[in-house]
Scaffold this motif. Structure first.
Motif, PDB file in Angstrom:
ATOM      1  N   ALA A 386       0.550  -1.117   0.080  1.00  0.00           N
ATOM      2  CA  ALA A 386      -0.042   0.196   0.052  1.00  0.00           C
ATOM      3  C   ALA A 386       0.283   1.235  -0.120  1.00  0.00           C
ATOM      4  O   ALA A 386       0.460   2.792  -0.248  1.00  0.00           O
ATOM      5  CB  ALA A 386      -0.794   0.445   1.606  1.00  0.00           C
ATOM      6  N   ARG A 387       2.360   1.691   0.148  1.00  0.00           N
ATOM      7  CA  ARG A 387       2.783   2.010   0.859  1.00  0.00           C
ATOM      8  C   ARG A 387       4.571   1.919   0.235  1.00  0.00           C
ATOM      9  O   ARG A 387       4.866   0.359   0.142  1.00  0.00           O
ATOM     10  CB  ARG A 387       3.376   2.813   1.778  1.00  0.00           C
ATOM     11  CG  ARG A 387       3.480   2.416   2.453  1.00  0.00           C
ATOM     12  CD  ARG A 387       3.172   2.703   4.122  1.00  0.00           C
ATOM     13  NE  ARG A 387       4.288   3.683   4.530  1.00  0.00           N
ATOM     14  CZ  ARG A 387       5.475   3.073   4.703  1.00  0.00           C
ATOM     15  NH1 ARG A 387       5.824   2.082   5.354  1.00  0.00           N
ATOM     16  NH2 ARG A 387       6.051   4.750   5.329  1.00  0.00           N
ATOM     17  N   ARG A 668      -7.756   7.053   3.330  1.00  0.00           N
ATOM     18  CA  ARG A 668      -6.518   7.489   3.042  1.00  0.00           C
ATOM     19  C   ARG A 668      -5.483   8.206   3.130  1.00  0.00           C
ATOM     20  O   ARG A 668      -4.513   8.197   3.025  1.00  0.00           O
ATOM     21  CB  ARG A 668      -7.861   8.837   2.134  1.00  0.00           C
ATOM     22  CG  ARG A 668      -7.191   9.442   0.396  1.00  0.00           C
ATOM     23  CD  ARG A 668      -7.672  10.794   0.867  1.00  0.00           C
ATOM     24  NE  ARG A 668      -7.220  11.991   1.234  1.00  0.00           N
ATOM     25  CZ  ARG A 668      -5.945  12.196   1.526  1.00  0.00           C
ATOM     26  NH1 ARG A 668      -5.497  12.393   0.957  1.00  0.00           N
ATOM     27  NH2 ARG A 668      -5.888  13.306   2.772  1.00  0.00           N
ATOM     28  N   ALA A 671      -3.252   5.344   4.401  1.00  0.00           N
ATOM     29  CA  ALA A 671      -2.105   4.021   3.032  1.00  0.00           C
ATOM     30  C   ALA A 671      -0.789   4.983   2.935  1.00  0.00           C
ATOM     31  O   ALA A 671       0.057   4.458   2.360  1.00  0.00           O
ATOM     32  CB  ALA A 671      -2.797   4.771   2.063  1.00  0.00           C
ATOM     33  N   ASP A 672      -0.274   6.382   3.603  1.00  0.00           N
ATOM     34  CA  ASP A 672       0.512   6.595   3.570  1.00  0.00           C
ATOM     35  C   ASP A 672       1.316   6.090   5.159  1.00  0.00           C
ATOM     36  O   ASP A 672       2.588   6.272   4.478  1.00  0.00           O
ATOM     37  CB  ASP A 672       0.979   7.675   3.767  1.00  0.00           C
ATOM     38  CG  ASP A 672       0.624   8.571   2.392  1.00  0.00           C
ATOM     39  OD1 ASP A 672       0.110   8.077   1.146  1.00  0.00           O
ATOM     40  OD2 ASP A 672      -0.178   9.842   2.643  1.00  0.00           O
ATOM     41  N   ALA A 675      -0.078  -0.119   7.672  1.00  0.00           N
ATOM     42  CA  ALA A 675      -1.222  -0.675   8.649  1.00  0.00           C
ATOM     43  C   ALA A 675      -1.514  -0.908  10.694  1.00  0.00           C
ATOM     44  O   ALA A 675      -1.985   0.089  11.094  1.00  0.00           O
ATOM     45  CB  ALA A 675      -2.144  -1.726   8.498  1.00  0.00           C
ATOM     46  N   THR A 680      -5.192   0.519  11.014  1.00  0.00           N
ATOM     47  CA  THR A 680      -6.328   0.236   9.916  1.00  0.00           C
ATOM     48  C   THR A 680      -7.322   0.131  10.173  1.00  0.00           C
ATOM     49  O   THR A 680      -8.524   0.024   9.872  1.00  0.00           O
ATOM     50  CB  THR A 680      -5.287   0.545   8.332  1.00  0.00           C
ATOM     51  OG1 THR A 680      -3.960   1.074   8.706  1.00  0.00           O
ATOM     52  CG2 THR A 680      -6.216   0.135   7.389  1.00  0.00           C
TER      53      THR A 680
END
Length: 993
Positions: A386-387, A668, A671-672, A675, A680
């Motif tokens: 995701a990143r 949103r 996502a940076d 998790a 998350t």
């Protein structure tokens, strides 16, 4: 069988009991014993019935070699003593000629001439008995299709003939015709032929499960992916672990392999490991093994040949090893059929299946999507990228320095650095750098232990966390870093205080095991432990000079956290001020020393404290200020958590829209970051709740499953299973029965769940939801068995009798649906006894009324006494609810009870009593108002009373007056939707006048 039947009545009872068992070894062995017992009686009839049961057990237990032997004995008795066979038994004898034909086809050692001789005998006997030959031509076609010669002619000779009483059922014949078109390459015609079976309009013991298995790939080729998915879930459940349908199981495995669901395929293979040992039919085994090989071949092509796989008993298998074994055995079977039949039909069909390319790259089959990377035992679940992960290729000294610098700031990327360092340090041949900036190996090992302890704490493994923190503190002492040791000991104190009561503290923690209460004042153990931990941390703080600002701020944060947890445990307003004071100390210190992360931490703690104390406006104001600061000064990784906190506050204030917006933004931003650093999983769980409140259940379901997946990835299996359990319940509420069952089957097959390790009550809840889903899916036999098992287990839940009351009550209803009212009464009595200890007013009342309705409906006047007894129990439950001040969430218990008295008496033809009960129900309901949510219930009660009065008591005039008045009132109030049944009944009464 404990003792052999001594009379024919006992034998017949034993035969009936055996027929209720599932097909398999137990039923077959019992049937063999009953044949032995029947041979001891002088009468022939018991032996005939026993042989019929034995042949059925052989046929559906996938033992084709034995089925013809049993039938030969039966046929001899039929020829020698035809008078013993009444019309029904005679019909069964002629029907089972087809079973023998199928058994002989399945055995490659039986010559083709013998198969044709059997069909000739079948024809001759049918002609002699004056029976139509369509069943014979059906078996002729099946042999032609099996051999692969003259199929078209044989098909026309069969399909064009009129059906007879001995023809296969409509569902089976539809399936055969569809397979003919499928073999001819006409998917569209095959699917059109199958439609009545796939739609559930035609069914039998084996259908639609058999047809579904063959229709899956044609559906995919035709673009009907959603329907293929739905039918896979429903059809697989109808054939799993069934030896006589092992070929169909193989086709479901093939379907998984060709749709990107290889991991699910391996899971289903493990569930059906019994088939490797229990299938005695070479033809079924060939079909099954070919499906298995398609799956294993695909897994191997994807580079996972080393994964474990369930296979033949006696050894453990990898995918590659099992594929080679299966390939050899299946090739041998195909060659044997080719030699017997003189054709290559079976080898060609097998090659076609093995060479088929995947039809879809990925098709989401279940709510729990799994990948091959997740299948290996003990392997961590691979999270999606995701990143961009931090670059960890730098030399060891620089990596250690970066990890420590990031850790001081509380930066999420520190975790990745520690993980990389753990890999390097534990590698064989590791050499620690001789660098003063790095420090001794003991310090690095302590750093790694502290990181590992932190991860355990996040998974609520406080015992393990406390032990590791203590070990880390010792290593820090050895390394000459007392400030780090003090901070590790503070963490150990807090972790120890969080260990659930009656759990032993870790060795070396310096604490003693805690019981349910500490001290003479009966202070709850958790509260006492947190108070003591805070006091110990204050002392430790005073005794630890030389702390760096980030360390002192962290210790202050731990002190505030301990008091915050105490407030959460006690709920006492008297504990609020102490928490706020500690938070004030933390905030002032962090501000003075510019420890940015701890300033944010203090503000988060303050907002949480206001929320715990019930001051939501203050909590919202604090959270708004926190978000302003984070947006202006950072650290950015706190933003997702802060938005999640404000969303939870908004949910508490019934602002689901605002909460949904906050959580969407939080995800949103999350996502940076890793998790687990921004939780998350919790954000998805909270967003699911917001979606439910906004009436978006499908969106909620997606977030629940995502939350579960993320929890699994970070090793938090309990929270993952809770989320999945909630997802299963929601899917059942949405009517997605097969999704619910498939998800729970997958979870219940997990080794730790099967062992009850996560939590025995959580596992029981999963099983209960599954049982309810089975009932909703009309698999009443399986549902009843699961409910009975759960009722027996929950009877021992002395700490939770209310749950046992609900389970026993639902079990009683299922038993009543099966006409077992004596057993239903026993289960209801168990439920009432548990209810007396821990009331479940509404659930018990609903079930007791349903029991009464079922008994009256199914037994009429004969069941009235039993039904009224159930209603009397429901009346006592309603009385108890009224005394306790309980308000039902649904219908009023009293009005619902009065209505049920009316319905029960109506079933028993006691119409005056029924009308009186309905009049009472109407009086209890009262007339509806403009905003009344009882208008529908009131209208139904009026309709029922008018039916009793006008139709059964033949008093149409007052019935019409009642209906007309009700229609007028409902119309005036705007409840026009409720008037249609009333006007329809009124029209009927006027027509009959």
């Amino acid at each position: 069988m404990p003792t052999a039947p001594q009379t024919t009545d006992e034998l017949y009872e034993a035969l009936q009991a055996n027929q209720r068992r599932p097909y398999g070894r137990t039923r077959t062995v019992t049937a063999e014993e009953l044949v032995d017992a029947a041979e001891r009686f002088e009468e022939t009839l018991p032996l005939v019935r026993a042989l019929l049961e034995l042949q059925e057990a052989y046929t559906y237990g996938s033992e084709p070699r034995k089925s013809p032997v049993a039938f030969a004995r039966l046929l001899t008795l039929f020829d020698e003593q035809p008078d013993v066979f009444d019309e029904n038994l005679r019909h069964l004898v002629f029907w089972r000629f087809k079973w023998v034909a199928a058994a002989l086809r399945a055995l490659p050692e039986i010559p083709l001439t013998s198969l044709r001789q059997w069909l000739t005998e079948m024809r001759e006997r049918y002609e002699k008995a004056g029976l139509g030959l369509q069943p014979y031509y059906g078996q002729t076609y099946r042999l032609a299709a099996h051999v692969g010669e003259d199929e078209a002619l044989a098909f026309e000779l069969w399909a064009g003939r009129t059906r007879t009483r001995l023809s296969d059922c409509e569902a089976c014949e539809i399936g055969e015709r569809a397979l003919y078109h499928l073999a001819a390459g006409d998917d569209e015609r095959a699917l059109g032929t199958w439609e009545p079976v796939l739609a559930g309009k035609e069914s039998c013991q084996e259908e639609p499960a058999r047809s579904i298995a063959h229709a899956l790939l044609p559906l995919l080729r035709a673009g009907h992916t959603d329907r293929a998915r739905e039918l896979h879930l429903a059809g697989y459940r109808g054939c799993r672990r069934n030896p006589s349908m092992s070929g169909e199981v193989g086709r479901h495995l093939e379907f998984c392999a060709l749709t990107g669901n290889e991991a699910r395929g391996l899971e289903l293979l493990a569930e059906n490991r019994n088939l490797f040992d229990e299938v005695d039919s070479p033809l079924e085994l060939l079909d099954f093994l070919t499906g298995v090989e398609v799956l294993l071949r695909r897994v191997e092509q994807l580079g996972h040949g080393g994964l474990p796989a369930a296979g033949f008993p006696g050894r453990t298998w990898t995918v590659s090893g099992l594929r080679a074994e299966v390939h050899g055995r299946a090739d041998d079977l195909a060659a044997r059929f080719a030699a017997r039949n003189g054709t290559t039909a079976h080898t060609e069909r097998r090659s076609t299946r093995l060479d088929r390319a995947p039809l879809l790259e990925a098709l989401e089959l279940t709510l729990r999507t799994r990948h091959l990377d997740e299948v290996a035992p003990g392997a961590p679940v691979v999270a999606p990228a995701a990143r961009t992960a931090p670059d960890l290729s730098e030399p060891l000294p620089e990596l250690i320095a970066r990890a420590r610098a990031l850790d001081e700031r509380g930066h999420p990327d520190a975790r990745a650095c520690w993980t990389e360092l753990r890999t390097r340090v534990t590698a064989r041949g590791y050499t620690h750098p001789d660098d003063p900036a790095v420090g001794p190996l003991a310090r690095l090992r302590a750093d790694l232990l502290a990181d590992e302890a932190s991860r355990l704490g996040e998974r609520d493994d406080f015992t393990g966390a406390a032990a590791l923190y203590e070990e880390a503190a010792g290593l820090y002492d050895d390394a000459g870093t007392p400030a780090h040791a003090a901070l590790a000991r503070a963490h150990a104190l807090l972790a120890t205080a969080e260990i659930p009561p009656q759990t032993s503290a870790p060795a070396g923690s310096g604490t003693t095991p805690r019981g349910p209460a500490d001290g003479a004042d009966d202070t709850p153990a958790e509260v006492a432990a947190l108070t003591a931990a805070h006091a110990a941390m204050v002392r430790l703080h005073a005794e630890s000079p030389g702390l760096a600002p980030y360390q002192e701020a962290r210790l202050l944060r731990l002190r505030a956290t301990a008091l915050g947890l105490r407030l959460q445990a006690s709920g006492s307003d008297g504990h609020v001020a102490a928490v706020l004071d500690e938070i004030g100390l933390l905030h002032d210190f962090a501000t003075r020393h510019d420890v940015t992360g701890q300033i944010a931490g203090a503000l988060i703690l303050r907002a949480s404290t206001f929320a715990l104390s019930g001051d939501l406006p203050a909590a919202v104001a604090e959270t708004d200020a926190l978000l302003d600061r984070l947006n202006a000064h950072g650290p950015a990784w706190h933003l997702p958590r802060a938005l999640g906190l404000r969303a939870r506050l908004r949910l508490g204030a019934q602002d689901a829209e605002g909460a949904h917006a906050d959580l969407g933004e939080a995800l949103r931003l999350a996502a940076d970051w890793p998790a687990d650093a921004v939780d998350t999983a919790r954000l998805h769980g909270d967003l699911a709740e917001a979606c439910l409140r906004l009436g978006r259940p499908d969106e909620a379901l997606r977030h629940l499953t995502r939350s579960a997946e993320l929890n699994l990835r970070r090793g938090d299996r309990f929270d993952a299973y809770c989320a999945y359990s909630n997802a299963a319940t929601l899917s059942l509420d949405l009517g997605r029965v097969e999704d619910c069952i498939a998800l729970l089957d997958s979870l219940l097959a997990e080794p730790d769940v099967a062992a009850g390790e996560p939590n025995d009550r959580l596992v029981a809840q999963m099983r209960l939801t599954r049982a309810r889903a089975l009932r909703a899916g009309e698999d009443l036999k399986a549902a009843t068995a699961e409910f009975l098992a759960l009722a027996a287990e929950s009877a021992g839940w002395d700490d939770d009798p209310g749950s046992h009351a609900v389970i026993a009550a639902e079990t009683a209803v299922l038993l009543a649906e099966a006409d077992e009212f004596d057993r239903a009464r026993e289960a209801a009595d168990q439920a009432l006894a548990a209810h007396a200890r821990d009331p479940r007013h509404e659930a018990l009342s609903n079930c007791l009324r349903e029991l009464a309705r079922l008994q009256a409906r199914q037994q009429g006047a004969d069941g009235l006494a039993g039904a009224l007894a159930f209603l009397a129990d429901a009346g006592r439950v309603a009385d108890g609810a009224r005394t306790a001040g309980y308000e039902a969430h649904g219908r009023s218990l009293d009005s619902a009870l009065a209505y049920e008295y009316g319905r029960v008496h109506a079933y028993a033809d006691a119409y005056e009593e029924a009308l009186a009960a309905l009049e009472k129900a109407l009086a209890l309901l009262g007339e509806p108002g403009p905003e009344s949510d009882r208008a529908g219930e009131w209208a139904e009660c009026v309709r029922f009373a008018a039916a009793m009065e006008g139709i059964y008591l033949e008093r149409p005039a007052p019935a019409l007056a009642r209906l007309d008045a009700a229609v007028s009132r409902l119309t005036a109030l705007g409840h026009t939707g409720e008037t249609e049944p009333l006007t329809s009944l009124a029209d009927r009464l006027r027509d009959e006048e």
